[in-house]
Design a protein around this motif. Structure first.
Motif, PDB file in Angstrom:
ATOM      1  N   SER A 271       0.926  -1.177  -0.071  1.00  0.00           N
ATOM      2  CA  SER A 271      -0.102   0.012   0.161  1.00  0.00           C
ATOM      3  C   SER A 271       0.784   1.258   0.111  1.00  0.00           C
ATOM      4  O   SER A 271       0.403   2.379  -0.100  1.00  0.00           O
ATOM      5  CB  SER A 271      -0.989  -0.048   1.066  1.00  0.00           C
ATOM      6  OG  SER A 271      -0.212   0.125   2.702  1.00  0.00           O
ATOM      7  N   GLY A 272       2.095   1.099  -0.220  1.00  0.00           N
ATOM      8  CA  GLY A 272       3.234   2.196  -0.143  1.00  0.00           C
ATOM      9  C   GLY A 272       2.943   3.183  -1.278  1.00  0.00           C
ATOM     10  O   GLY A 272       2.575   2.899  -2.286  1.00  0.00           O
ATOM     11  N   ARG A 273       3.222   4.337  -1.104  1.00  0.00           N
ATOM     12  CA  ARG A 273       3.181   5.279  -2.009  1.00  0.00           C
ATOM     13  C   ARG A 273       4.537   5.336  -2.849  1.00  0.00           C
ATOM     14  O   ARG A 273       5.851   5.661  -2.138  1.00  0.00           O
ATOM     15  CB  ARG A 273       2.628   6.830  -1.701  1.00  0.00           C
ATOM     16  CG  ARG A 273       1.563   6.797  -1.162  1.00  0.00           C
ATOM     17  CD  ARG A 273       1.027   8.156  -0.492  1.00  0.00           C
ATOM     18  NE  ARG A 273      -0.370   8.238   0.022  1.00  0.00           N
ATOM     19  CZ  ARG A 273      -1.489   8.648  -0.961  1.00  0.00           C
ATOM     20  NH1 ARG A 273      -1.378   8.706  -2.008  1.00  0.00           N
ATOM     21  NH2 ARG A 273      -2.619   8.369  -0.326  1.00  0.00           N
ATOM     22  N   ALA A 274       4.581   5.898  -4.085  1.00  0.00           N
ATOM     23  CA  ALA A 274       5.844   6.038  -4.729  1.00  0.00           C
ATOM     24  C   ALA A 274       6.408   7.410  -4.424  1.00  0.00           C
ATOM     25  O   ALA A 274       5.829   8.521  -4.255  1.00  0.00           O
ATOM     26  CB  ALA A 274       5.771   5.964  -6.286  1.00  0.00           C
ATOM     27  N   PRO A 275       7.866   7.695  -3.973  1.00  0.00           N
ATOM     28  CA  PRO A 275       8.264   8.711  -3.639  1.00  0.00           C
ATOM     29  C   PRO A 275       8.307   9.841  -4.898  1.00  0.00           C
ATOM     30  O   PRO A 275       8.608   9.291  -5.830  1.00  0.00           O
ATOM     31  CB  PRO A 275       9.754   8.484  -3.102  1.00  0.00           C
ATOM     32  CG  PRO A 275      10.089   7.184  -3.928  1.00  0.00           C
ATOM     33  CD  PRO A 275       8.687   6.531  -3.851  1.00  0.00           C
ATOM     34  N   THR A 290      -0.845  -1.879  -4.776  1.00  0.00           N
ATOM     35  CA  THR A 290      -1.849  -2.860  -4.967  1.00  0.00           C
ATOM     36  C   THR A 290      -3.200  -2.884  -3.996  1.00  0.00           C
ATOM     37  O   THR A 290      -4.156  -3.418  -4.313  1.00  0.00           O
ATOM     38  CB  THR A 290      -1.238  -4.176  -5.337  1.00  0.00           C
ATOM     39  OG1 THR A 290      -0.614  -4.670  -3.959  1.00  0.00           O
ATOM     40  CG2 THR A 290      -0.335  -4.345  -6.559  1.00  0.00           C
ATOM     41  N   PHE A 291      -2.949  -2.467  -2.797  1.00  0.00           N
ATOM     42  CA  PHE A 291      -3.937  -2.321  -1.857  1.00  0.00           C
ATOM     43  C   PHE A 291      -3.905  -0.950  -1.173  1.00  0.00           C
ATOM     44  O   PHE A 291      -2.853  -0.220  -1.230  1.00  0.00           O
ATOM     45  CB  PHE A 291      -3.294  -3.287  -0.617  1.00  0.00           C
ATOM     46  CG  PHE A 291      -3.763  -4.573  -0.926  1.00  0.00           C
ATOM     47  CD1 PHE A 291      -5.138  -5.196  -0.974  1.00  0.00           C
ATOM     48  CD2 PHE A 291      -2.825  -5.617  -1.448  1.00  0.00           C
ATOM     49  CE1 PHE A 291      -5.330  -6.494  -1.168  1.00  0.00           C
ATOM     50  CE2 PHE A 291      -2.938  -6.954  -1.887  1.00  0.00           C
ATOM     51  CZ  PHE A 291      -4.433  -7.311  -1.575  1.00  0.00           C
ATOM     52  N   SER A 292      -4.997  -0.344  -0.687  1.00  0.00           N
ATOM     53  CA  SER A 292      -5.171   0.497   0.205  1.00  0.00           C
ATOM     54  C   SER A 292      -5.610  -0.144   1.579  1.00  0.00           C
ATOM     55  O   SER A 292      -6.399  -1.087   1.628  1.00  0.00           O
ATOM     56  CB  SER A 292      -6.090   1.648  -0.419  1.00  0.00           C
ATOM     57  OG  SER A 292      -7.412   1.156  -0.275  1.00  0.00           O
ATOM     58  N   ALA A 325      -4.251  -2.026  -9.804  1.00  0.00           N
ATOM     59  CA  ALA A 325      -3.011  -2.360 -10.182  1.00  0.00           C
ATOM     60  C   ALA A 325      -2.686  -3.791 -10.432  1.00  0.00           C
ATOM     61  O   ALA A 325      -3.134  -4.621  -9.833  1.00  0.00           O
ATOM     62  CB  ALA A 325      -1.940  -1.761  -9.345  1.00  0.00           C
ATOM     63  N   PRO A 326      -1.697  -4.188 -11.522  1.00  0.00           N
ATOM     64  CA  PRO A 326      -1.374  -5.588 -11.507  1.00  0.00           C
ATOM     65  C   PRO A 326      -0.849  -6.106 -10.258  1.00  0.00           C
ATOM     66  O   PRO A 326       0.071  -5.483  -9.566  1.00  0.00           O
ATOM     67  CB  PRO A 326      -0.366  -5.578 -12.751  1.00  0.00           C
ATOM     68  CG  PRO A 326      -0.764  -4.234 -13.330  1.00  0.00           C
ATOM     69  CD  PRO A 326      -1.000  -3.348 -12.421  1.00  0.00           C
ATOM     70  N   ALA A 327      -1.032  -7.426 -10.077  1.00  0.00           N
ATOM     71  CA  ALA A 327      -0.414  -8.032  -8.846  1.00  0.00           C
ATOM     72  C   ALA A 327       1.110  -8.149  -9.074  1.00  0.00           C
ATOM     73  O   ALA A 327       1.517  -8.113 -10.310  1.00  0.00           O
ATOM     74  CB  ALA A 327      -0.848  -9.362  -8.796  1.00  0.00           C
ATOM     75  N   ARG A 328       1.665  -8.126  -7.916  1.00  0.00           N
ATOM     76  CA  ARG A 328       3.281  -8.212  -8.053  1.00  0.00           C
ATOM     77  C   ARG A 328       3.935  -9.408  -7.775  1.00  0.00           C
ATOM     78  O   ARG A 328       3.221 -10.293  -7.233  1.00  0.00           O
ATOM     79  CB  ARG A 328       4.143  -6.987  -7.249  1.00  0.00           C
ATOM     80  CG  ARG A 328       3.452  -5.638  -7.749  1.00  0.00           C
ATOM     81  CD  ARG A 328       3.198  -4.386  -6.721  1.00  0.00           C
ATOM     82  NE  ARG A 328       4.504  -4.204  -5.907  1.00  0.00           N
ATOM     83  CZ  ARG A 328       4.532  -3.415  -4.894  1.00  0.00           C
ATOM     84  NH1 ARG A 328       3.524  -2.499  -4.746  1.00  0.00           N
ATOM     85  NH2 ARG A 328       5.344  -3.164  -4.044  1.00  0.00           N
ATOM     86  N   GLU A 329       5.139  -9.566  -7.932  1.00  0.00           N
ATOM     87  CA  GLU A 329       6.159 -10.645  -7.592  1.00  0.00           C
ATOM     88  C   GLU A 329       6.021 -10.699  -6.107  1.00  0.00           C
ATOM     89  O   GLU A 329       6.134  -9.802  -5.306  1.00  0.00           O
ATOM     90  CB  GLU A 329       7.514 -10.791  -8.282  1.00  0.00           C
ATOM     91  CG  GLU A 329       7.315 -10.752  -9.836  1.00  0.00           C
ATOM     92  CD  GLU A 329       6.936 -12.202 -10.203  1.00  0.00           C
ATOM     93  OE1 GLU A 329       7.227 -13.107  -9.654  1.00  0.00           O
ATOM     94  OE2 GLU A 329       6.044 -12.299 -10.995  1.00  0.00           O
ATOM     95  N   PRO A 330       6.354 -11.925  -5.556  1.00  0.00           N
ATOM     96  CA  PRO A 330       6.370 -12.160  -4.163  1.00  0.00           C
ATOM     97  C   PRO A 330       7.617 -11.340  -3.585  1.00  0.00           C
ATOM     98  O   PRO A 330       8.795 -11.353  -4.401  1.00  0.00           O
ATOM     99  CB  PRO A 330       6.803 -13.562  -3.854  1.00  0.00           C
ATOM    100  CG  PRO A 330       5.855 -14.240  -4.959  1.00  0.00           C
ATOM    101  CD  PRO A 330       6.049 -13.189  -6.184  1.00  0.00           C
TER     102      PRO A 330
END
Length: 351
Positions: A271-275, A290-292, A325-330
């Motif tokens: 749920s982090g934001r891009a700097p 990908t989550f809030s 947003a697309p799911a990400r790699e583990p």
């Protein structure tokens, strides 16, 4: 409730009461999950079916896929399946396999996933399952009844591995002393019962008067190791990300710090934001959230619930909502958190 905490009943050392199968944080789980009419949901830890019943009753025409690795839980849910007339499907599977199971039953995308982590009261209450030292039973602890048992691990693992398991998964400060005593004892005869192991640990680990039994942390550690509980949790979190629809909710109830740490780190990272960039530094290319978060911190049981059901006292609920947003790699760091640290990174006090 469905699950118990790491110190629950001193690893099931007290008598069973009416709260035994009351789902913990039930109202809070339903509020966070927010079931909607005709929604599709997955309960990854069916147990006695408490959450499943509540989800199916929460909104019209809800359909639910419920998983449990324990065949006795699946058999025990047969009446509920019949009563729900096609709205409930039960499958014997680990919750780490939830993406594959949701695909198999045509439930993708899902509107919600709920996970209640830990060992169930039903498992602890059966002496033959070997989860508890309340009764003397075989040293088993296998949730599925298959694979390596706790007795196999105790009698075959090297001393160093046993010490690592007790320290990392049980947070037992005398882990090396316990492991050494086990190795010495098994040279004479295998340790095969819960009482044998509990008595051995109690001869080494000092327990505070009125506190948990001395063997609680060792039993917790063995159970986690035998069932790969933390690895399954990491797999389930990533699987939920892959199968939840935008707007779908992930709700996780944990009972001790190791579980909660993994869930907290996963949701914080996802749920982090891009700097932001500046004229002095370029925009950092990072994956999209990908989550809030549904709530900023963990939700704990109310004082009223803990008075009624003391077994809820260490429970924490965390929830998040999926976006498009697309799911990400583990995350490698998260995968590593579920395992035993490498020797060069371990720092353990002297026993």
């Amino acid at each position: 409730m469905k699950r118990r905490s790491r110190h629950e009943d001193d690893a099931a050392g007290s008598t069973v009461d009416a709260a035994a199968h009351v789902p913990v944080l039930l109202a809070e789980v339903l509020e966070a999950l927010a079931p909607k009419a005709s929604g599709r949901y997955l309960d990854g830890t069916f147990g006695a079916g408490g959450y499943a019943r509540a989800i199916l009753d929460a909104a019209p025409d809800v359909t639910l896929l419920a998983l449990d690795r324990d065949p006795t839980a699946i058999a025990g849910g047969a009446d509920l399946v019949a009563a729900m007339a096609g709205r409930l499907t039960l499958a014997q599977a680990r919750f780490g396999e939830l993406a594959e199971e949701a695909e198999r039953f045509g439930m993708v995308p899902l509107d919600g996933v709920v996970l209640d982590i830990g060992v169930s009261s039903m498992q602890i209450d059966q002496a033959q399952r070997g989860f508890s030292f309340r009764f003397d039973g075989p040293l088993d602890m296998r949730m599925s009844g298959a694979g390596q048992s706790a007795a196999d691990l105790v009698n075959e693992a090297e001393e160093g591995l046993l010490a690592d398991i007790f320290y990392h998964y049980g947070e037992e400060r005398r882990s090396r002393a316990v492991a050494r005593a086990i190795v010495e004892a098994r040279r004479k005869a295998p340790l095969t019962t819960t009482k044998q192991l509990a008595d051995l640990v109690a001869s080494i680990v000092w327990a505070e008067p009125g506190g948990p039994h001395a063997a609680t942390r060792v039993f917790q550690a063995l159970r986690i190791a035998v069932n790969d509980e933390l690895g399954e949790l990491v797999s389930a979190l990533h699987a939920a990300e892959a199968v939840l629809a935008p707007g779908g909710r992930l709700v996780v109830v944990t009972f001790h710090s190791l579980e909660d740490r993994i869930v907290k780190q996963f949701l914080a990272e996802r749920s982090g934001r891009a700097p932001a960039g500046s004229r002095h530094a370029p925009v950092v290319d990072v994956a999209r959230p990908t989550f809030s978060l549904v709530s900023r911190g963990p939700v704990a049981p109310s004082e009223a619930e803990m008075r009624i059901n003391p077994r809820a006292r260490s429970a924490k609920l965390r929830a998040a909502e999926r976006n498009a947003a697309p799911a990400r790699e583990p995350e490698p760091d998260l995968v590593a958190l579920a395992g035993i640290p490498e020797p060069q990174t371990r720092r353990r006090p002297r026993a």
